[in-house]
Design an enzyme around this catalytic site. Structure first.
Site, PDB file in Angstrom:
ATOM      1  N   ASP A 176       0.846  -1.192   0.000  1.00 59.53           N
ATOM      2  CA  ASP A 176       0.000   0.000   0.000  1.00 59.53           C
ATOM      3  C   ASP A 176       0.891   1.255   0.000  1.00 59.53           C
ATOM      4  O   ASP A 176       1.719   1.406  -0.895  1.00 59.53           O
ATOM      5  CB  ASP A 176      -0.951  -0.060   1.205  1.00 59.53           C
ATOM      6  CG  ASP A 176      -2.005   1.024   1.204  1.00 59.53           C
ATOM      7  OD1 ASP A 176      -2.968   0.910   0.428  1.00 59.53           O
ATOM      8  OD2 ASP A 176      -1.864   1.983   1.980  1.00 59.53           O
TER       9      ASP A 176
ATOM     10  N   TYR B 136      -1.288  11.693   2.474  1.00 58.28           N
ATOM     11  CA  TYR B 136      -2.180  11.951   1.345  1.00 58.28           C
ATOM     12  C   TYR B 136      -2.252  13.436   1.013  1.00 58.28           C
ATOM     13  O   TYR B 136      -2.452  13.807  -0.150  1.00 58.28           O
ATOM     14  CB  TYR B 136      -3.585  11.432   1.665  1.00 58.28           C
ATOM     15  CG  TYR B 136      -3.673   9.929   1.749  1.00 58.28           C
ATOM     16  CD1 TYR B 136      -3.921   9.155   0.619  1.00 58.28           C
ATOM     17  CD2 TYR B 136      -3.505   9.274   2.961  1.00 58.28           C
ATOM     18  CE1 TYR B 136      -4.010   7.779   0.686  1.00 58.28           C
ATOM     19  CE2 TYR B 136      -3.595   7.888   3.047  1.00 58.28           C
ATOM     20  CZ  TYR B 136      -3.845   7.149   1.911  1.00 58.28           C
ATOM     21  OH  TYR B 136      -3.925   5.782   1.981  1.00 58.28           O
TER      22      TYR B 136
ATOM     23  N   HIS C  54      -6.883  -6.681  -1.256  1.00 63.42           N
ATOM     24  CA  HIS C  54      -5.828  -5.684  -1.078  1.00 63.42           C
ATOM     25  C   HIS C  54      -4.823  -6.048   0.000  1.00 63.42           C
ATOM     26  O   HIS C  54      -3.671  -5.627  -0.054  1.00 63.42           O
ATOM     27  CB  HIS C  54      -6.482  -4.342  -0.722  1.00 63.42           C
ATOM     28  CG  HIS C  54      -5.522  -3.212  -0.594  1.00 63.42           C
ATOM     29  ND1 HIS C  54      -4.840  -2.684  -1.676  1.00 63.42           N
ATOM     30  CD2 HIS C  54      -5.096  -2.500   0.491  1.00 63.42           C
ATOM     31  CE1 HIS C  54      -4.064  -1.699  -1.269  1.00 63.42           C
ATOM     32  NE2 HIS C  54      -4.193  -1.566   0.046  1.00 63.42           N
TER      33      HIS C  54
END
Length: 360
Positions: free
Chosen positions: A173, A281, A337
């Site tokens: 990730d 982010y 994921h």
């Protein structure tokens, strides 16, 4: 060539870049507003369905027992030469072989590598860190303290600070995104790389522009551009959105025990526990547009066919950027994921085969 002439020739390119960036930020904040409305409805529904939990996350007073499992390794803090920050780490197998460094994703921490720490400590010096902003690691408050350049320096300082000149770098990730970047800018420090469920940012950028469906899969990324609101929404109803993300029957980690879930929530429940991770982010569009980059580090890429956050087409896009013969790819048909936690046996088999020649 006179400076005035050079300036005149470059002016159209500079104007185009400014217009492109202005359009990009307009799109980002429009998308942020829409996703905030959607996640706001989800968070409010969670509160109404579970009124006893209230609107805020409940801070955990004690870490769950699984975070103290001695079979996973020894806990320590690594002091970083460049920044002076201290990062929490768990390590085992020093002296047993090359350094294998694990970089986790969001919303996770070092504990997401528990299966790999047990598996590889017999032949490698395994080290899983809490990245800056996570858990007990230092967490600067300023958003500018989470840029890619600073995160790359952290990884460099970890490797050199542990006394190694290179490592096997394993990322999932966000950790995968960092690993890709690090292998490009510090190739001499990465002997091999294992990447799970995460693309290079330049590949993600170009692919998403051509495949709008990828933006919908990563819609949370736009929400996280906003100040303070993401932290509030994720913490409402005692972190129900994070709980659903991690434990959903199809999209999450189906067999995650309550104690293991608390191993992740414990850190996020602490004061400002979500701000550091979300700041990653908030810097993601800082360098847009990114130039295409050639990938050359010998890499094992593992991808879940049912990954709800990244389209399968990204695998082909990643392969197109590689020097021939340097990429080994495996798509796990039943995986989503969270491969390091949901499919550790398959991951370990591929990793042992990929790294075998280093051990012979």
């Amino acid at each position: 060539m006179p400076e005035l002439v050079v300036t005149a020739l470059l002016a159209p390119s500079r104007l185009t870049l400014k217009l492109l960036r202005a359009f990009m930020w307009s799109f980002v904040y429009c998308a942020a507003g829409l996703t905030a409305a959607v996640y706001g409805c989800i968070a409010l529904t969670n509160v109404l369905c579970r009124p006893r939990r209230g609107c805020c996350g409940q801070p955990r007073c004690a870490a769950p027992a699984c975070l103290k499992d001695p079979t996973l390794g020894e806990h320590d803090f690594l002091s970083l030469r460049s920044s002076g920050l201290r990062l929490h780490s768990v390590s085992a197998g020093r002296g047993n072989g090359p350094l294998m460094l694990f970089l986790h994703g969001f919303p996770e921490n070092w504990f997401s590598w528990r299966y790999q720490l047990r598996e590889f400590q017999t032949r490698f010096h395994v080290v899983a860190v809490d990245l800056r902003g996570y858990g007990p690691s230092d967490a600067p408050k300023d958003v500018d303290c989470y840029t890619t350049d600073l995160l790359m320096a952290d990884i460099q300082d970890i490797i050199l600070g542990l006394g190694y000149s290179k490592c096997i770098l394993v990322g999932h990730d966000w950790g995968a995104v960092l690993a890709w970047n690090f292998s490009i800018y510090f190739p001499s420090l990465v002997e091999r790389m294992v990447v799970v469920s995460g693309p290079p940012m330049s590949v993600y950028q170009d692919y998403s522009i051509r495949h709008i469906g990828q933006f919908f899969r990563s819609n949370y990324m736009f929400l996280f551009q906003l100040p303070w609101l993401p932290e509030k929404l994720l913490s409402m109803s005692d972190f129900q959105i994070l709980k659903t993300t991690l434990t959903h029957r199809k999209r999450g980690i189906p067999h995650l025990t309550p104690d293991e879930l608390e191993a992740f929530l414990y850190d996020f429940s602490q004061p400002r526990g979500l701000s550091g991770p979300i700041n990653y982010y908030r810097n993601i569009f800082r360098n847009f547009p990114l130039e295409p980059q050639e990938l050359a580090t010998p890499t094992l890429l593992l991808w879940g066919e049912k990954d709800p956050y990244f389209e399968l087409g990204l695998v082909r896009a990643i392969g197109s950027r590689f020097v021939p013969g340097r990429l080994e790819t495996h798509i796990l048909p039943d995986a989503g994921h969270w491969i390091p936690q949901t499919h550790p046996k398959e991951m370990h088999q591929y990793m042992w085969a990929f790294l075998q020649d280093l051990l012979d």
